[in-house]
Design a protein around this motif. Structure first.
Motif, short mmCIF file in Angstrom:
data_model
loop_
_atom_site.label_atom_id
_atom_site.label_comp_id
_atom_site.label_asym_id
_atom_site.label_seq_id
_atom_site.Cartn_x
_atom_site.Cartn_y
_atom_site.Cartn_z
N GLU A 141 21.92 -40.44 -13.89
CA GLU A 141 21.65 -41.29 -12.72
C GLU A 141 20.66 -42.39 -13.08
N ILE A 199 22.59 -56.33 -12.35
CA ILE A 199 23.38 -56.99 -11.30
C ILE A 199 22.45 -57.52 -10.21
N PHE A 200 21.41 -56.75 -9.87
CA PHE A 200 20.45 -57.19 -8.86
C PHE A 200 19.77 -58.48 -9.29
N PHE A 249 22.35 -45.10 -15.01
CA PHE A 249 23.13 -46.01 -14.19
C PHE A 249 22.27 -46.99 -13.41
N LEU A 250 20.99 -46.73 -13.31
CA LEU A 250 20.11 -47.67 -12.61
C LEU A 250 19.93 -48.98 -13.38
N LEU A 253 23.99 -55.76 -1.77
CA LEU A 253 23.40 -55.11 -2.94
C LEU A 253 22.27 -54.17 -2.54
N TYR A 254 21.47 -54.55 -1.57
CA TYR A 254 20.41 -53.65 -1.07
C TYR A 254 21.01 -52.37 -0.49
N PHE A 274 22.60 -45.49 -3.44
CA PHE A 274 22.53 -44.84 -4.75
C PHE A 274 21.25 -44.03 -4.90
N GLU A 315 23.92 -50.95 -1.21
CA GLU A 315 24.46 -50.12 -2.28
C GLU A 315 23.35 -49.48 -3.11
N LEU A 316 22.29 -50.21 -3.37
CA LEU A 316 21.19 -49.69 -4.17
C LEU A 316 20.45 -48.59 -3.42
N CYS A 330 22.58 -51.49 -12.54
CA CYS A 330 22.34 -51.92 -11.16
C CYS A 330 21.24 -52.97 -11.11
#
Length: 127
Positions: free
Chosen positions: A73, A83-84, A76-77, A100-101, A107, A103-104, A80
């Protein structure tokens, strides 16, 4: 039809080669009489203490699985965050900052809900 013959000859030669190698290993291998020392486990020249079949606690396995879960996990950050950064700079046209907020946070919510679940179950207590 010729290609099938070629496949058959190749399979036959492969079987002959593998069978011949096993037969030669069987004929040329050194054999020693069966003894207690031959069947005994070798552990760095130390004599074994106790039986080899011992029971491990399942908690060690679950703890290792939780470590892998949170390690992956966390791995995978990093994409992210890349992309952010691209969305914050305006480089990603189709993705908005609000999406994006959402989805983040979703997650991270899944990550922390797994942690809270494991904590309540007592999996993180090392005994």
């Amino acid at each position: 039809m010729d290609s099938y013959i070629l496949i058959g000859v190749t399979a036959f030669l492969g079987a002959i080669f593998a069978g011949g190698a096993m037969l030669m290993a069987r004929l040329l291998a050194y054999r020693s009489p069966d003894s207690f020392l031959k069947r005994q486990a070798y552990e760095c020249s130390e004599t074994p203490i106790g039986a080899a079949r011992i029971r491990f606690k399942v908690a060690y396995y679950i703890f290792a699985l939780l470590f892998l879960l949170f390690d992956i996990e966390t791995l995978f950050l990093f994409p992210c965050m890349i992309i952010f950064r691209a969305v914050a700079a305006g480089a990603a046209g189709a993705v908005t900052i609000n999406l994006l907020y959402i989805e983040l946070f979703g997650f991270i919510f899944v990550l922390f809900s797994g942690l809270i679940y494991a904590w309540r179950k007592g999996v993180l207590v090392w005994e």
